[in-house]
Scaffold this active site. Structure first.
Site, PDB file in Angstrom:
ATOM      1  NE  ARG A  36      55.919 -19.903  16.141  1.00 31.33           N
ATOM      2  CZ  ARG A  36      55.736 -20.641  15.045  1.00 31.33           C
ATOM      3  NH1 ARG A  36      55.761 -21.947  15.131  1.00 31.33           N
ATOM      4  NH2 ARG A  36      55.529 -20.057  13.885  1.00 31.33           N
ATOM      5  N   GLY A  41      52.525 -10.588  18.585  1.00 27.65           N
ATOM      6  CA  GLY A  41      52.549 -11.272  17.298  1.00 27.65           C
ATOM      7  C   GLY A  41      53.253 -10.505  16.190  1.00 27.65           C
ATOM      8  CE  LYS A  52      50.211   0.545   8.478  1.00 23.88           C
ATOM      9  NZ  LYS A  52      51.080  -0.621   8.304  1.00 23.88           N
ATOM     10  N   GLY A 185      54.322  -7.991  -6.105  1.00 22.96           N
ATOM     11  CA  GLY A 185      53.025  -7.939  -5.447  1.00 22.96           C
ATOM     12  C   GLY A 185      52.636  -6.520  -5.080  1.00 22.96           C
ATOM     13  CB  SER A 186      50.637  -4.034  -6.523  1.00 23.25           C
ATOM     14  OG  SER A 186      49.408  -4.524  -7.053  1.00 23.25           O
ATOM     15  N   GLY A 187      49.698  -5.670  -3.375  1.00 22.11           N
ATOM     16  CA  GLY A 187      48.714  -5.574  -2.306  1.00 22.11           C
ATOM     17  C   GLY A 187      49.181  -4.552  -1.291  1.00 22.11           C
ATOM     18  CD  GLU A 208      49.181  -7.535  -8.496  1.00 22.52           C
ATOM     19  OE1 GLU A 208      48.558  -8.602  -8.690  1.00 22.52           O
ATOM     20  OE2 GLU A 208      49.696  -7.225  -7.391  1.00 22.52           O
ATOM     21  N   GLY A 275      51.588 -12.518  -0.625  1.00 23.54           N
ATOM     22  CA  GLY A 275      50.580 -13.185   0.183  1.00 23.54           C
ATOM     23  C   GLY A 275      51.155 -13.947   1.356  1.00 23.54           C
ATOM     24  CG  HIS A 449      33.399  24.138   7.349  1.00 27.93           C
ATOM     25  ND1 HIS A 449      33.854  23.751   6.110  1.00 27.93           N
ATOM     26  CD2 HIS A 449      33.721  25.452   7.478  1.00 27.93           C
ATOM     27  CE1 HIS A 449      34.421  24.792   5.516  1.00 27.93           C
ATOM     28  NE2 HIS A 449      34.349  25.838   6.333  1.00 27.93           N
TER      29      HIS A 449
END
Length: 470
Positions: A36, A41, A52, A185-187, A208, A275, A449
């Site tokens: 829609r 999404g 990001k 909120g701290s998610g 939080e 959330g 390494h």
């Protein structure tokens, strides 16, 4: 007349839906997808990807301001919020167009509009798709996958108004960087935005309700994250609740209660990150055997809803609410529908979680506390970034890799990281858990390494008293 009968119709073209549709087409199923809004999404257009891009801009800005530490001279470092946002939106647009190309390449038929279940006829699921112009198209399919995702949860009295109180959408496209903001909120979502805005100079307060930030992470990692955030100048209030807002023309007074005490905090903007709720409305679930629990559709390990021929995946269903979970869930459901042999029900214990703040946080499997609560005797290994040559060379000496093993069997129960690039490193432990590796295989694996990944090896060695570089 366009074809309207399919083997499978997927409702929602997010990272779960479009991946499921492509896999179905690969398996020879005649497939359609209904969307829609935007192909890709929320994740691709208003979530994972554009955030990001924003955080990358913040990272580059941070490095430019500290160029002297690398022997470089950079003067007049500044930023243009409009250009930062424009770059983010261009990245999202490019990838959305990429999804369109992939669907076309795989001959998935795309219908623009909102889909609603419209009954069952002769073992066919019926769907009514309403386009933006009001035109309704009737479709039928042997199977339907619901992948409609979720949206930001709204707290009573703290509803998003798009000016002073933002959701993730408004937070991604600011006209300017506010001088001050409060994040509820701290998610992962809340902390990523807190990190982004703090890097660009905003005074940031995080509230939080739980007793620690990033509450789903291992307690030790959460504590290190809080220390890092506060060192950057964030104000962290845990065990705290927002009791109310008072709005002025260009500011908000937030009443926060913590430890039985109340305080008023004045900020320019508020970000609500408390959330999500599943997009179950308007799907025509009434009268079906589909069960909804607290806005999310209940499914079994195969994505089955209880209504014959109807499946659900992704954020519409249970946690963890992650794009990569949705994609893999979609593939499994399609392969089950197609009759692929050798499948196993979907399990969430091996799904890594990543938070792209500064420093980054990543984890997979059980926390130390959860492992003990499940009755495991544990061996725990730790290795600090300070002991790693590559981390020091990068100028990123703060961080920790932590591993949790079953003391009796050597099973890797969980891995938890904080520091530079840990969101890239975590997949190594995810593979180890999928392969049911023990400490023996991990110890015998040769890590290159100099790399940050050597810390993964050292953490395993530490759990068994064999660590080399600390």
């Amino acid at each position: 007349m366009a074809d309207t009968s399919f083997d499978l119709i997927v409702v929602g073209a997010g990272p779960g839906g479009y991946v499921a549709a492509i896999r179905a087409a690969q398996l020879g199923l005649k497939t359609a997808i209904v969307e829609r809004e935007h192909l890709g999404g929320i994740c691709l257009n208003w979530g994972c990807i554009p955030t990001k891009a924003l955080l990358r801009s913040a990272e580059v800005y941070h490095l430019a301001k500290h160029a002297d530490a690398f022997g470089l001279s950079v003067t007049g470092v500044s930023f243009d919020p409009k250009k930062v946002v424009d770059r983010s939106r261009k990245v999202a647009t490019q990838l959305s167009n990429g999804v369109k190309f992939l669907l076309k390449k795989n001959k998935v038929v795309v219908f623009d509009g909102a889909a609603k279940l419209d009954g069952v006829a002769a073992a066919l699921r019926k769907l009514a798709v309403t386009a933006k112009d009001g035109k309704v198209t009737a479709l039928t399919a042997k199977n339907v996958i619901l992948a409609t995702g979720a949206r930001a949860r709204q707290l009573p009295g703290i509803e998003v108004d798009s000016k002073l109180v933002w959701s993730y959408r408004e937070a991604m496209v600011p006209d300017a960087i506010p001088k001050s903001l409060l994040v509820i909120g701290s998610g992962a979502i809340g902390i990523e935005f807190a990190s982004f805005y703090r890097t660009f100079g905003a005074e940031v307060t995080v509230v939080e309700v739980m007793d620690r930030v990033l509450p789903v992470e291992d307690e030790e990692i959460s504590a290190l994250a809080r220390k890092a955030f506060e060192k950057q100048g964030m104000k962290i209030l845990t065990g705290a609740t927002v009791k109310g807002l008072k709005k002025a023309a260009n500011s908000v007074t937030v009443t926060v209660e913590s430890g039985g005490k109340s305080q008023d905090i004045v900020v320019e903007r508020v970000i609500s990150a408390v959330g999500i709720v599943g997009n179950v409305e308007g799907l025509g679930l009434e009268g079906t055997k589909v069960k909804v629990d607290r806005t999310h559709v209940t499914t079994d390990g195969w994505g089955f809803t209880g209504e014959p021929g109807i499946y659900a995946i992704g954020d519409l269903t249970g946690p963890p609410w992650l794009a990569h979970k949705a994609s893999h869930e979609g593939v499994l459901v399609v392969e089950k529908i197609a009759g692929v042999k050798g499948l196993h029900p979907f399990e969430t214990g091996n799904i890594p979680g990543c938070t792209y703040c500064h420093p980054q946080v990543a984890s997979v499997g059980l926390t130390e506390k959860a492992a003990i609560a499940k009755g495991h005797q544990v061996k725990v290994g730790r290795f600090p970034f300070m002991g790693n040559g590559k981390a020091i060379a990068l100028g990123e000496p703060e961080g920790l890799v932590k591993t949790v093993f079953d003391a009796k069997t050597g099973e890797l129960l969980g891995a938890h990281m904080i520091g530079a690039e840990v969101t890239e490193l975590i997949q190594g432990y995810a593979i180890a858990r999928t392969l049911e590796s023990t400490e023996a295989e991990l110890m015998q694996t040769v890590f290159p390494h100099p790399t940050l990944s050597e810390m993964m090896h050292e953490s395993v060695l530490d759990a068994y008293g064999r660590v080399i570089h600390i």
